[in-house]
Every structure is written in C-alpha cells, then in structure tokens.
Design a protein around this motif. Structure first.
Motif, mmCIF file in Angstrom:
data_model
loop_
_atom_site.group_PDB
_atom_site.id
_atom_site.type_symbol
_atom_site.label_atom_id
_atom_site.label_comp_id
_atom_site.label_asym_id
_atom_site.label_seq_id
_atom_site.Cartn_x
_atom_site.Cartn_y
_atom_site.Cartn_z
ATOM 1 N N PHE A 179 33.343 -138.385 -41.071
ATOM 2 C CA PHE A 179 32.257 -138.308 -40.104
ATOM 3 C C PHE A 179 31.846 -136.854 -39.868
ATOM 4 C CE2 PHE A 179 30.749 -137.704 -35.754
ATOM 5 C CZ PHE A 179 29.666 -138.570 -35.726
ATOM 6 N N ILE A 180 32.839 -135.977 -39.693
ATOM 7 C CA ILE A 180 32.537 -134.551 -39.480
ATOM 8 C C ILE A 180 31.826 -133.973 -40.696
ATOM 9 C CG2 ILE A 180 33.599 -132.279 -39.229
ATOM 10 C CD1 ILE A 180 35.718 -133.601 -37.470
ATOM 11 N N PHE A 200 26.523 -122.999 -39.934
ATOM 12 C CA PHE A 200 27.901 -123.362 -39.603
ATOM 13 C C PHE A 200 28.278 -124.728 -40.196
ATOM 14 C CE2 PHE A 200 25.252 -125.093 -36.251
ATOM 15 C CZ PHE A 200 25.736 -126.385 -36.110
ATOM 16 N N GLU A 201 27.292 -125.465 -40.739
ATOM 17 C CA GLU A 201 27.596 -126.758 -41.329
ATOM 18 C C GLU A 201 28.541 -126.634 -42.528
ATOM 19 O OE1 GLU A 201 23.661 -125.430 -43.259
ATOM 20 O OE2 GLU A 201 24.606 -125.419 -41.270
ATOM 21 N N TYR A 202 28.559 -125.420 -43.131
ATOM 22 C CA TYR A 202 29.442 -125.253 -44.293
ATOM 23 C C TYR A 202 30.905 -125.098 -43.889
ATOM 24 C CZ TYR A 202 25.003 -124.746 -46.623
ATOM 25 O OH TYR A 202 23.749 -124.984 -47.090
ATOM 26 N N LEU A 203 31.149 -124.915 -42.594
ATOM 27 C CA LEU A 203 32.518 -124.927 -42.094
ATOM 28 C C LEU A 203 33.075 -126.353 -42.069
ATOM 29 C CD1 LEU A 203 34.656 -122.971 -40.975
ATOM 30 C CD2 LEU A 203 33.809 -123.469 -38.682
ATOM 31 N N ALA A 204 32.187 -127.344 -42.219
ATOM 32 C CA ALA A 204 32.616 -128.749 -42.200
ATOM 33 C C ALA A 204 33.624 -129.028 -43.307
ATOM 34 C CB ALA A 204 31.403 -129.668 -42.350
ATOM 35 N N GLY A 205 33.492 -128.339 -44.456
ATOM 36 C CA GLY A 205 34.448 -128.536 -45.545
ATOM 37 C C GLY A 205 35.848 -128.128 -45.155
ATOM 38 N N VAL A 206 35.980 -127.012 -44.425
ATOM 39 C CA VAL A 206 37.287 -126.542 -43.979
ATOM 40 C C VAL A 206 37.881 -127.517 -42.971
ATOM 41 C CG1 VAL A 206 38.534 -124.657 -42.856
ATOM 42 C CG2 VAL A 206 36.612 -124.153 -44.377
#
Length: 745
Positions: A179-180, A200-206
């Motif tokens: 979901f995140i 900041f959406e690319y922090l979703a992978g972490v």
C-alpha cells in the motif's frame, strides 16, 4: 549531489538487495519468483529515475532515461497482480485470463513507448524532471490503477478466509508495504501532468523494503530469514576486509606510485587469509547476541551422529538431544514424549524449560496417529489445529499449546511410532524456517533408532539386575534343602548356570547388534544416500560408482544385523506372527518377478511351475513365509553357475508344497544334517560366496516350525544340484477367536 537525486538510488539498492536474497533462497517457488520479477521492475524504475535526475541538464538524456523507467513501470501492474495470485494460491480460470490480459496490455504499452503517443517533451521542476504524458499514457494510468486495486481486493479476500494466524500476520505486512509503495509511488506520475512536487515518493522503496525486512525477521516471510542473516554477515565480513585493504592500497599507490604491485599483492593475500577468521567472528556474534541460529546443517547432522553412537543410557540420550537443539535453536522449552507399552498414550519422559503441572500424558488418537505421527514429516502445531478440527485434535492442540510447543517431530522406527520430540518457541521469538524443519526431518529417523536402542539397552540392564537377584535367592533356597533333593538341586544349578550364560550372551549380542552395528550403519546409509542424491553437490561417475558399491556393502551389513536380530528374537520367544489366509501362488509370482532380472544377469533360466490341480489358500504369516521362500530362491541363484532354477508349487494331503530345484553345486551327504544349524556353511558354499552368514536356513527352519510347516533338503551330492522343500498345512489345528492377541494354538 542532492538528496533528491540519491533517494531513487537508495531505493534501487534496497529493493535489488531484497530481490537477490529471495532469488538465492527459493528461485523455483512461485511466490518468490514473481516477487523477484516485481523487485526487478521496481529497481528499473528507481535506477532510471536516479539517472534521469543525474542528467536533467540534457533534454535527450532525460527522455531516454524516463522511457527506461517506463520499461519497468509498464509491467508493474501485471507482475504485481501475478504475485498476488501466487500469494493467495489463486488458480481460477478467470484470474488467469485477467492476468494474461494484463501482460498483453503491458506489452502493448511497451511497443508504444518509443513513439510520441505515450510520452513526449520534458517537464523540469525544482525537485527533478519528467516527460509529459500523452494520450496512451492516460489509458495506461487507468490500467495501472485498476490492477493495483484488483491486487488489494484479491489479497484482502484471501486474508478474510485464511484461518492460520501466521498466514494472516504475513498478509498484513504484505498489504501495508505494498500500500505504501503503491500510494506514495503513484505520486511520481504527477510531474507527467505538469505538477511538480518534492520527490519524496522515491523514499517509498526504502520504506517498502524496511517493512518486509521486519516481517521476514518476525514472521518467516517467504522463509528467507536465514539466508538474509547469512548474507548480512557475509556482507559485513567483506566490508571489514575491503575497507582497510582499500585504504592500504591507496596509501601504497600515493607513496610508491607505479611500483605498488607487490605491496598490493601482499595486502590481497592478507585479506584472503583473515577473511575466514572475520566471518566466523561475525557468525559467533550473531549467534550469541541475536539468537540467529546460524548453524551448519551438515555439521549438526555429523554432531548428532557422532554423539548418539557414544551413548547407551536413555536419560543421557535425552539430555544430549536437548543440548543439541537448545544450542542451535535457543529453545524456551523442550519435551520428549514416549509411547507406553500398551500403545494407548504418550508420557513425558524428559522436559526442560517451562514448568508444568499434571497431567503429563495425553491419549493417542487413531486418525492423528495415522496421518501425522506415523509419518516422517515435522508437524507445526498451529497448522495441525487448522487442518483437524475434531474434538480429539482440539484436546491435543490445547495440551501442546499449554506446554508452549510449536513443533512436533515424530520418532519412528520401522514405520512404528515410539514417541514424539516437542520443541517450544525460540528465545528470540523467531519462527522455525524451512532449514530448521529440514534438519529436523533429516535426523528424526536417527533419533528414533537411537532412543529405541537406548530403551532396549536399559530394559536388558534392568532385566539382568532382576535376574541376578532371582539367581541369588534361588541359590540360597537350594543350599537349605536336604540330601533327598540333591539331584534336583544339581539340575537346578546346571539350569541356572546355563541361564546365566544365555543371559550374558544375549546381553552382549543385543548391545553390539542394536548399538554398535545398527546405529552407525543407519548413519552411513543416510549420508551415502544424501551424496548419491546430490545433496552435497554433483558427483563424478567414478565417485558415484564407488558410493554405489559402499551403499550395497552397507545394505549387506544391515541384512546381517537383521538376521542376527531375528535369531535373537526367535530364541527369546519375541518373534511375532500374524496368521491370515494366503495364496502362495501370488507370493511365488511376486518373487519370480523380483528375481528374474538377477537370474538373467547370471545367464540362468528361472522357471515357475504351478500344478494344474487347484492350489488352495493356507493360513500362515504371509511376510514370514515370503522371507523364507525368497532366501531359498536367492541361494539357488547364488550357488548355481550354469543351468537354471525351478520354483514348483503342488498340493496334496491337505498341504501345499513348494520345491526350489537348482542345477547348482549341490550338498555332500555328510554336510546335510548340519545345514540348518546356526552359522553352518558348506565348504563349496563358502568358496563361492564369502559374504554369507550361515543364518538364513536356520532362521527359515525356525520360522517354518512356528508356522506349523516343514523345510528340508534333498541333494544327490556335489555338483548334482539341490532341491529345497517347504510344506505348509492348509488347515492348522485351531484358531482362537481372541481379538486382543489372535494367537495360534
């Protein structure tokens, strides 16, 4: 380099690392395979974004790398849905059609990607850059949202119907992490429509990987925890060696220049030498402080094998098993249940950890006994609760749950369950992974044999103590008798002396046969089987051929032990017979099919002749008489150099007769009276086959006597062939209708 540029790179590293861990653990597993594909698409997305942010001063480079991003992104919906079907074990036809439709659409959009119909132009904003969405990008976005929602619906439905709490916990973590990733990752489409936001959406992978890492550690997610830990330890070991080595090489390059090849070689050699030391140190730290259970399964099997063959006392055997499993698993509790002599219940014979009150027994349940405890597969208590909902199963699960038991290992010896090994939770709170279950399955049979041998040894030892007391008491009474009973006293003394000798011989025999021979031979068979199956790597033809010879020699030794144990059982009156109606024609046909290939290999003719007169069924023990006939046919083939062997079946005078006729070496008349004695072998027989024991015919005679039949030999002499006869009565005297023992009188 800005942090916004590094974010996609960090996500790429974490997602790719997790995908690699899953790949090396279970590449053939459907869930793992689809997850690896999903990780690959996310990695392409993140890495392409990193390169696009890095090159955002060049329009053509931005377009190139953004289209590279879409190579992964376009397939995210289909692969994510594919992973959802694998996760929920969904094999419905409609689901497969939807999946095929998804892959077809993804491929269609991939074909359009190089054109200007999908994306065209560049939008540069403060946080990064992105190509502009065109007509088919709008359609792709609809497709993307539809399949993402479909994934969540599919997983949620599976969560609602799942009865295992372990499975429900796993689904929760999948649901949250995806979901995140889906929600925040989808914000990356906004720049395609001219909306510039901080990326900041690319922090979703972490965050996605962090949640899955936690689920792997706590809930055995995809069963890769052990590989993850080992990989982490190995990575730390490499970094510990690499960083000082790199600094040393840099120092030499700065001060020595072009003449630094030998110092660099010296640094490299030192790194290679100390790497095993550093790796072992990190493994010890992980086991000591993190309860990681980073053990070597081959080393554990070896330790158990070597330890058990040195122990005879049953209590010390229990303590040793507890010490091994507590060491590798860090258990909170440990129990050993042993089946009682009547076979009606299990009794706790050894416990460690959780203190319990009565009762310390539970009754055996026939259905659970058949489907679980008589098998050789380790049982997870929670799965047992889910699969069996009857009253008996519930009582058993409740009992084990009160003890804190999570794993039950059946202890079987020759398809007979003698007890159960029950393991509690780990101190770390970790769940048992597939490698844990595999090691338990591997050594369960060996544990069963060792415990059974230790029990037999204890029984024999206790019997000896009791017997010695009885002998002393009887001797004391005999010494007080008068002269009129002197003759009787002498006879009793002789009987006592003979009984003492037989008891000592029996004790020595059972001790050697059951422990010194049986246990190591079983271990050898297990290890050779693992090698031949390729469990320790691919073998060359030469090594495989040699191992086959070792395996066959070991089988012959096991057969020798079985013969010795049969003799012991017969002489002790402990051989069990199960009488039933048996058609000996069927038995002979089975054996004919078994030995025909071997006869052809020796260039012998094997024939089966059945009388035209109807052969009636007999009341006998099918397995025992089959063993006798098999031994006779085997001997006939073994000691016949040319010609053939005939198995002939006839009936007369209320008896069925089987004759095994060969054209072999024959038996001299002077040796015939001794042929059925223990350890008796003819001179010519010993010359042709040095591997025999002289027990087969003796055991066969004893079995036929117990079956109310006869066995004898007729031979014209040396090199004139032999004929062994077996006669079985069609009707025996009387069968007592006693359901409990069904004995023959």
């Amino acid at each position: 380099m800005k942090f916004t540029t590094i974010l996609p790179l960090l996500s790429t590293f974490f997602v790719a690392f997790l995908g690699w861990i899953v790949l090396i653990k279970a590449r053939k597993n459907r869930i793992s395979f689809t997850f690896v594909l999903f990780s690959l698409t996310i990695s392409i997305w993140m890495f392409g974004t990193f390169m696009m942010f890095l090159e955002r001063s060049n329009i053509s480079d931005i377009i190139f790398w953004d289209k590279f991003v879409y190579i992964g992104v376009i397939y995210i919906p289909a692969i994510m849905y594919h992973f959802g079907l694998a996760l929920t074990k969904n094999k419905k036809t409609i689901s497969k059609k939807i999946l095929f439709f998804g892959y077809t659409l993804s491929t269609f959009f991939l074909i359009l990607l190089p054109t200007k119909l999908f994306v065209n132009g560049v939008f540069i904003y403060k946080g990064g850059a992105h190509t502009k969405a065109q007509l088919f990008h709008h359609l792709f976005l609809v497709y993307f949202v539809f399949f993402i929602i479909l994934w969540f619906v599919t997983v949620y439905k599976y969560y609602k119907v799942s009865r295992l709490s372990i499975e429900r916990e796993r689904i929760k973590y999948y649901f949250i992490s995806f979901f995140i990733l889906a929600f925040f990752g989808s914000l990356g489409y906004l720049p395609a429509y001219g909306i510039g936001i901080y990326p900041f959406e690319y922090l979703a992978g972490v965050v996605f990987v962090t949640i899955l890492f936690y689920a792997i550690v706590r809930h055995r997610l995809m069963d890769i925890k052990l590989v993850l830990r080992k990989s982490t330890v190995l990575l730390l070991s490499l970094l510990t060696i690499f960083i000082p080595a790199f600094m040393a090489m840099t120092f030499f390059a700065y001060h020595i220049g072009n003449f630094s090849i030998w110092p660099n070689f010296f640094v490299l050699m030192i790194g290679v030498l100390i790497y095993p030391i550093v790796r072992n140190y990190y493994f010890q730290l992980a086991n000591k402080y993190l309860f990681s259970s980073l053990y070597d399964s081959v080393q554990v099997v070896s330790e158990v094998s070597n330890g058990l063959k040195m122990i005879l006392d049953v209590n010390k055997t229990y303590q040793f098993i507890n010490a091994v499993f507590t060491k590798i698993f860090h258990l909170k509790s440990f129990y050993i249940f042993i089946a009682d002599t009547e076979g009606e219940k299990y009794v706790i014979k050894y416990k460690k950890g959780v203190k319990i009150k009565k009762p310390d027994v539970f009754l055996r349940n026939s259905s659970l006994q058949k489907y679980f405890f008589q098998g050789e597969t380790t049982i997870i208590v929670e799965e047992l609760q889910s699969n069996y909902s009857n009253k008996d199963a519930k009582e058993l699960v409740d009992f084990l749950t009160k003890l804190g038991v999570e794993i039950v290992v059946p202890l079987n010896v020759k398809n007979k369950n003698i007890g159960l090994l029950a393991l509690g939770a780990k101190e770390s709170g970790d769940m048992y992974n597939s490698e844990d279950l595999q090691i338990l399955d591997t050594i369960s049979a060996q544990l069963g044999v060792s415990i059974n041998n230790a029990q037999l040894y204890t029984e024999v030892k206790d019997f000896n103590v009791k017997l010695r007391k009885e002998i002393v008491r009887a001797t004391s009474k005999l010494q007080t008798t008068n002269n009129r009973l002197q003759i009787m006293a002498n006879r009793l003394a002789q009987a006592n002396d003979q009984l003492r000798k037989l008891d000592n011989a029996k004790t020595e025999f059972i001790s050697i046969a059951s422990h010194q021979l049986r246990t190591p031979l079983t271990a050898v068979k297990g290890f050779v089987s693992l090698l031949l199956e390729g469990s320790y790597g691919k073998l060359s033809k030469e090594i495989k051929s040699t191992l086959n010879k070792v395996y066959l020699s070991n089988e012959r030794l096991i057969q020798l032990v079985e013969d010795l144990l049969n003799v012991s059982k017969i002489e002790a009156g402990r051989m069990d017979y199960q009488f039933e109606k048996t058609q000996l024609i069927d038995v002979c046909r089975e054996l004919f099919d078994t030995f025909i290939i071997r006869a052809k290999e020796r260039r012998l003719k094997l024939e089966l002749k059945i009388s035209s007169k109807k052969i009636p069924e007999v009341m006998t023990d099918r397995n025992k008489i089959r063993e006798v006939i098999s031994n006779l046919i085997d001997n006939a083939i073994k000691y016949t150099l040319k010609g053939g062997v005939i198995v002939k079946i006839t009936s007369s005078n209320n008896r069925v007769q089987i004759a095994i006729i060969d054209t072999g070496i024959g038996v001299p008349a002077e040796e015939t009276p001794y042929l059925f004695q223990k350890f008796s072998r003819g001179k010519d027989i010993s010359r042709l086959n040095t591997g025999g024991t002289g027990l087969g015919l003796h055991v066969g005679k004893k079995i036929m006597e117990a079956l109310h039949g006869k066995i004898w030999l007729e031979s014209a002499g040396t090199n004139k062939g032999s004929t062994f006869f077996i006669e079985v009565p069609i009707e025996i005297l009387k069968i007592k209708n006693n359901k409990k023992d069904n004995k023959i009188y």
